[in-house]
Write an enzyme that holds these catalytic residues in place. Structure first.
Site, PDB file in Angstrom:
ATOM      1  N   GLY A 160       4.740 -18.306 -12.285  1.00 16.75           N
ATOM      2  CA  GLY A 160       5.918 -17.443 -12.331  1.00 16.75           C
ATOM      3  C   GLY A 160       6.608 -17.353 -13.676  1.00 16.75           C
ATOM      4  N   SER A 161       5.838 -17.330 -14.775  1.00 17.35           N
ATOM      5  CA  SER A 161       6.505 -17.220 -16.078  1.00 17.35           C
ATOM      6  C   SER A 161       7.099 -15.823 -16.280  1.00 17.35           C
ATOM      7  CB  SER A 161       5.543 -17.569 -17.225  1.00 17.35           C
ATOM      8  OG  SER A 161       4.576 -16.564 -17.416  1.00 17.35           O
ATOM      9  N   ARG A 219      -3.206 -10.474  -5.139  1.00 23.78           N
ATOM     10  CA  ARG A 219      -3.762  -9.716  -4.013  1.00 23.78           C
ATOM     11  C   ARG A 219      -3.545  -8.230  -4.258  1.00 23.78           C
ATOM     12  NH1 ARG A 219      -4.515 -13.152   0.299  1.00 23.78           N
ATOM     13  NH2 ARG A 219      -4.571 -11.465   1.819  1.00 23.78           N
ATOM     14  N   HIS A 232       0.076  -6.171 -16.489  1.00 21.14           N
ATOM     15  CA  HIS A 232      -1.355  -6.473 -16.638  1.00 21.14           C
ATOM     16  C   HIS A 232      -1.641  -6.837 -18.093  1.00 21.14           C
ATOM     17  CE1 HIS A 232      -5.608  -6.374 -15.682  1.00 21.14           C
ATOM     18  NE2 HIS A 232      -5.801  -5.645 -16.764  1.00 21.14           N
ATOM     19  N   ASP A 246      -5.348  -1.465 -10.872  1.00 20.86           N
ATOM     20  CA  ASP A 246      -4.696  -1.338 -12.186  1.00 20.86           C
ATOM     21  C   ASP A 246      -4.790   0.093 -12.720  1.00 20.86           C
ATOM     22  OD1 ASP A 246      -4.056  -4.098 -12.265  1.00 20.86           O
ATOM     23  OD2 ASP A 246      -6.053  -4.576 -12.992  1.00 20.86           O
ATOM     24  N   GLU A 255       4.368  -9.779 -22.723  1.00 19.10           N
ATOM     25  CA  GLU A 255       4.650  -9.450 -21.324  1.00 19.10           C
ATOM     26  C   GLU A 255       6.103  -9.769 -20.987  1.00 19.10           C
ATOM     27  OE1 GLU A 255       1.883 -11.081 -18.436  1.00 19.10           O
ATOM     28  OE2 GLU A 255       0.287 -11.080 -19.930  1.00 19.10           O
TER      29      GLU A 255
END
Length: 202
Positions: free
Chosen positions: A13-14, A93, A111, A147, A176
């Site tokens: 969870g960064s 998922r 992504h 994606d 990100e």
């Protein structure tokens, strides 16, 4: 009106932490993270959520077979917390059509590649193996493909001759943590206009 954010995770969870920090600082305006949901019981991201007083929910995929039952359980939790926008922050998922349709143009994913190149898993390794000189990350709206949804923001990262998968991943991850909160901020401000494949920033 407050924007209710739900975050789906599978791991540490960064990226979740970067969203939490930017909501708490006010960079993402008029927003709160209502719930963090994981498909892994031992996700460190659930602990991050609880450390910030955020509802943390584990939905066990093994308890909901077939996949549609898992997604119905997910939709129930999202509805319970009046979710306005759903963020995929390392959620491993693929969401089915029921969830996609319920939250059309309200699901964002981060992504670690410059889409449409290097979709799927191990995107950083794919980039290195291909020999590209520039890698990066993409925030996009989620559709029913892999994606493949409309791109909101991208950030490039140079690939160094000395790079390993780990070193490149680390430098991409730093970007990100910048562009995911920025995309959520734009959404919260009502500045994203989707027309077909194009996302216009107003």
């Amino acid at each position: 009106m407050t924007l209710n954010i739900a975050v789906l995770i599978s791991g540490r969870g960064s990226n979740l932490q970067s969203i939490i920090d930017n909501v708490e600082s006010g960079y993402i305006p008029n927003a709160c993270i209502s719930v963090v949901i994981s498909d892994k019981k031992d996700s460190y991201g659930l602990e991050r959520a609880m450390n910030h007083g955020i509802n943390a929910v584990f939905i066990d995929p093994a308890a909901y077979e077939p996949k549609e039952h898992f997604e119905n359980a997910l939709l129930d939790v999202l509805a319970k917390f009046s979710t306005d926008v759903l963020l995929l922050a390392g959620f491993m998922r693929i969401l089915g059509s029921n969830v996609i349709k319920a939250y059309s143009n309200r699901i964002m994913n981060i992504h670690p590649a410059l889409l449409p190149s290097f979709k799927g898993l191990h995107a950083q390794k794919q980039a290195l193996d291909y020999g590209v000189k520039i890698a990066g990350c993409t925030v996009h709206f989620v559709d029913e493909g892999m994606d493949s949804g409309p791109i909101i923001l991208q950030k490039s990262v140079p690939v160094l001759d000395s790079d390993t998968e780990d070193s490149l991943s680390e430098r991409i991850l730093a970007q990100e943590h910048i562009i995911f909160p920025e995309a959520v901020k734009l959404f919260a401000e009502g500045r994203l206009d989707v027309k077909g494949r194009r996302v216009h920033i107003l």
